[in-house]
Scaffold this motif. Structure first.
Motif: not given
Length: 285
Positions: A45-46, A48-49, A213-214, A228, A231
């Motif tokens: 997931h991370f 494409n965050t 974020a990535t 991330t 976050q």
């Protein structure tokens, strides 16, 4: 007889469809050595965050606000995810390496400044020179003679703290106290004098959120639910000490609490408690 044929045909169709479904699922889970895990790296997931979006905020909804400058000491255990690994790993890097690479290599961060007021911008070349400089060693008997040139490069282990500048405000529309970070700065050791530290540069925080974020940080409680860097800061999952609050004299706590470090720590705690009590006192039951 016709019913039996139709029934068998229907069951056969389901079997073929199920086989194709599970076959496609099996192909989707084919792993390669470079994935280094039980889930394909492209499916993480991370990868494409995006930064956590801020809610729309009207100026008229800001009932009250104050500005704080805080220091995040990376020696504290809760802050270790912002410091380690000191050497980049295939799946994660230190926050310092993430931001420096985003400025000097990727070019995704453009808003870098010398001061926390964001009035003295730095170019990519100037940031590169701040991170890596040359130290010329001369012959003490003949200063005009250069013995050798030593490259001094600031790396992740040289970071001792992170300083952030943020605004606390009470949103009367949503009835809550919120915080938004405006700037972030690495505090590093002086390579020529390890006993002193200084702010290397200041980054306008919104410009760094995409890079943060990535990239993920280590989660000591659940390796599957890594967070991330964006976050971590958005949820304020760190320990910090307030070293300055917006005031009339534009002075830090150390400027008027000079007797002992404990007095400065208690003053920081007092400011923090005043913030909590202010939010509490706004509610009526």
């Amino acid at each position: 007889m016709n019913r039996s044929i139709l029934s068998h045909t229907w069951i056969a169709g389901l079997t073929i469809a199920g086989g194709l479904f599970f076959s496609s699922q099996a192909r989707a889970q084919v792993l390669e050595p470079e994935d280094d895990g039980i889930v394909p790296r492209a499916d993480l997931h991370f990868m494409n965050t995006a930064p956590i979006p801020y809610p729309f905020l009207r100026q008229d909804d800001i009932m009250w606000s104050t500005r704080h400058w805080e220091r995040i000491d990376v020696r504290e255990k809760i802050n270790h995810p912002l410091y380690y690994p000191v050497q980049p790993l295939p799946d994660r890097k230190s926050l310092f390496d993430v931001l420096v690479d985003a400025i000097t290599v990727e070019g995704s961060i453009q808003e870098v400044f010398r001061d926390d007021r964001f009035t003295r911008p730095l170019t990519t070349e100037e940031v590169t020179q701040l991170v890596a400089t040359n130290d010329t060693i001369r012959d003490p008997d003949d200063p005009s003679k250069i013995l050798f040139i030593d490259e001094l490069k600031i790396k992740a282990p040289d970071v001792v703290a992170w300083e952030i500048k943020s605004d606390w405000y009470f949103d009367k529309q949503r009835g809550e106290m919120k915080n938004r970070i405006i700037g972030i700065s690495p505090v590093v050791k002086d390579l020529r004098n390890k006993s002193t530290t200084y702010n290397l540069f200041w980054i306008w925080f919104p410009d760094a959120r995409q890079a943060m974020a990535t990239h993920i940080a280590y989660n000591p409680t659940n390796n599957q639910q890594r967070l991330t860097f964006d976050q971590i800061f958005h949820k304020r999952m760190f320990s910090s000490i307030i070293y300055k609050e917006d005031n009339t004299y534009d002075r830090e706590i150390a400027d008027y609490k000079r007797n002992a470090a404990m007095d400065q720590l208690l003053e920081s705690q007092r400011i923090h408690e005043n913030l909590r009590e202010y939010e509490h006192d706004l509610w009526e039951f």
